[in-house]
Write a protein that holds these residues in place. Sequence first.
Motif, short mmCIF file in Angstrom:
data_model
loop_
_atom_site.label_atom_id
_atom_site.label_comp_id
_atom_site.label_asym_id
_atom_site.label_seq_id
_atom_site.Cartn_x
_atom_site.Cartn_y
_atom_site.Cartn_z
N MET A 59 -9.28 34.40 30.14
CA MET A 59 -8.64 33.11 30.14
C MET A 59 -7.97 32.87 28.84
O MET A 59 -8.67 33.17 27.77
CB MET A 59 -9.86 32.07 30.32
CG MET A 59 -9.05 30.58 29.98
SD MET A 59 -10.25 29.24 29.95
CE MET A 59 -10.79 29.32 31.75
N LEU A 60 -6.83 32.72 28.74
CA LEU A 60 -6.07 32.41 27.45
C LEU A 60 -6.38 31.31 27.23
O LEU A 60 -6.38 29.98 27.81
CB LEU A 60 -4.66 32.65 27.83
CG LEU A 60 -3.77 32.28 26.65
CD1 LEU A 60 -3.70 33.32 25.59
CD2 LEU A 60 -2.35 32.23 27.28
N LYS A 61 -6.68 31.00 25.81
CA LYS A 61 -7.05 29.70 25.23
C LYS A 61 -5.95 29.43 24.13
O LYS A 61 -5.71 30.20 23.18
CB LYS A 61 -8.34 29.65 24.64
CG LYS A 61 -9.58 29.81 25.73
CD LYS A 61 -10.85 29.75 24.91
CE LYS A 61 -11.81 29.92 26.13
NZ LYS A 61 -13.08 29.80 25.43
N ILE A 62 -5.20 28.36 24.24
CA ILE A 62 -4.34 28.02 23.24
C ILE A 62 -4.41 26.65 22.80
O ILE A 62 -4.67 25.77 23.34
CB ILE A 62 -2.86 27.94 24.07
CG1 ILE A 62 -2.63 29.47 24.70
CG2 ILE A 62 -1.81 27.48 23.17
CD1 ILE A 62 -1.42 29.38 25.62
N THR A 63 -4.10 26.41 21.50
CA THR A 63 -4.20 25.26 20.83
C THR A 63 -2.87 24.56 20.61
O THR A 63 -2.00 25.20 20.36
CB THR A 63 -4.84 25.46 19.25
OG1 THR A 63 -5.90 25.90 19.44
CG2 THR A 63 -4.88 23.84 18.55
N ARG A 64 -2.68 23.37 20.93
CA ARG A 64 -1.42 22.54 21.08
C ARG A 64 -1.63 21.33 20.32
O ARG A 64 -2.72 20.69 20.65
CB ARG A 64 -0.89 22.46 22.53
CG ARG A 64 -0.66 23.84 23.30
CD ARG A 64 0.76 24.13 22.82
NE ARG A 64 0.63 24.99 21.77
CZ ARG A 64 1.73 25.49 20.82
NH1 ARG A 64 2.95 25.25 21.31
NH2 ARG A 64 1.61 26.07 19.71
N ARG A 65 -0.60 20.66 19.74
CA ARG A 65 -0.64 19.43 19.03
C ARG A 65 0.17 18.49 20.30
O ARG A 65 0.86 19.17 21.16
CB ARG A 65 0.16 19.16 17.81
CG ARG A 65 -0.69 20.01 16.84
CD ARG A 65 -0.01 19.79 15.56
NE ARG A 65 -1.07 20.40 14.54
CZ ARG A 65 -0.89 21.59 13.94
NH1 ARG A 65 0.06 22.33 14.31
NH2 ARG A 65 -1.67 22.08 12.98
N THR A 66 0.16 17.13 19.96
CA THR A 66 0.63 16.38 20.96
C THR A 66 2.14 16.78 20.98
O THR A 66 2.82 16.89 19.83
CB THR A 66 0.56 14.91 20.52
OG1 THR A 66 -0.95 14.54 20.78
CG2 THR A 66 1.25 14.00 21.55
N GLY A 67 2.74 16.72 22.06
CA GLY A 67 4.23 17.06 22.27
C GLY A 67 4.69 18.35 22.16
O GLY A 67 5.71 18.78 22.71
N GLU A 68 3.67 19.47 22.10
CA GLU A 68 3.90 20.64 22.10
C GLU A 68 3.85 21.06 23.70
O GLU A 68 3.03 20.56 24.47
CB GLU A 68 3.17 21.50 21.08
CG GLU A 68 3.25 21.28 19.63
CD GLU A 68 2.44 21.96 18.84
OE1 GLU A 68 2.92 22.28 17.57
OE2 GLU A 68 1.46 22.67 19.02
N ARG A 69 4.42 22.24 23.87
CA ARG A 69 4.39 22.90 25.35
C ARG A 69 4.13 24.33 25.48
O ARG A 69 3.82 25.01 24.58
CB ARG A 69 5.94 22.72 25.74
CG ARG A 69 6.58 21.51 25.96
CD ARG A 69 8.15 21.64 26.30
NE ARG A 69 8.45 20.20 26.49
CZ ARG A 69 9.49 19.80 26.12
NH1 ARG A 69 10.55 20.47 25.35
NH2 ARG A 69 9.93 18.53 26.21
N ILE A 70 3.61 24.59 26.74
CA ILE A 70 3.20 25.95 27.00
C ILE A 70 4.18 26.24 28.04
O ILE A 70 4.35 25.49 28.98
CB ILE A 70 1.79 25.97 27.74
CG1 ILE A 70 0.85 25.65 26.37
CG2 ILE A 70 1.24 27.44 28.19
CD1 ILE A 70 -0.53 25.36 26.72
N ILE A 71 4.64 27.50 28.24
CA ILE A 71 5.84 27.92 29.31
C ILE A 71 4.82 29.03 30.08
O ILE A 71 4.27 29.98 29.69
CB ILE A 71 6.70 28.59 28.66
CG1 ILE A 71 7.65 27.79 27.59
CG2 ILE A 71 7.77 29.13 29.97
CD1 ILE A 71 8.15 26.55 28.09
#
Length: 88
Positions: A1-13
């Motif tokens: 499983m890929l785990k990604i940290t994002r902040r509000t408004g950020e995207r994942i493609i």
Amino acid sequence: MLKITRRTGERIIVGDDIVVTLLEVSGQTARIGIDAPRAIPVFREEIWVEVKRENEAAAAEAANATLPAIAGGDLGGLGRPGLTVTTD
């Protein structure tokens, strides 16, 4: 499983045509937005599990169903011309 940290408004493609946007974080709850083509179904896991369970139950019920007997062997025009069906 890929785990990604994002902040509000950020995207994942994902692939060429799916965009997941982190909309809001409040405590341990995150709101996300998913932009995907209509041809790609997107479900919350609990809904997907329930739909899958209902589909499997309906398929099992259909597989176990018996067709009603045809009285007197009359196929109502569904048989081949000249074919006589008899029941013993």
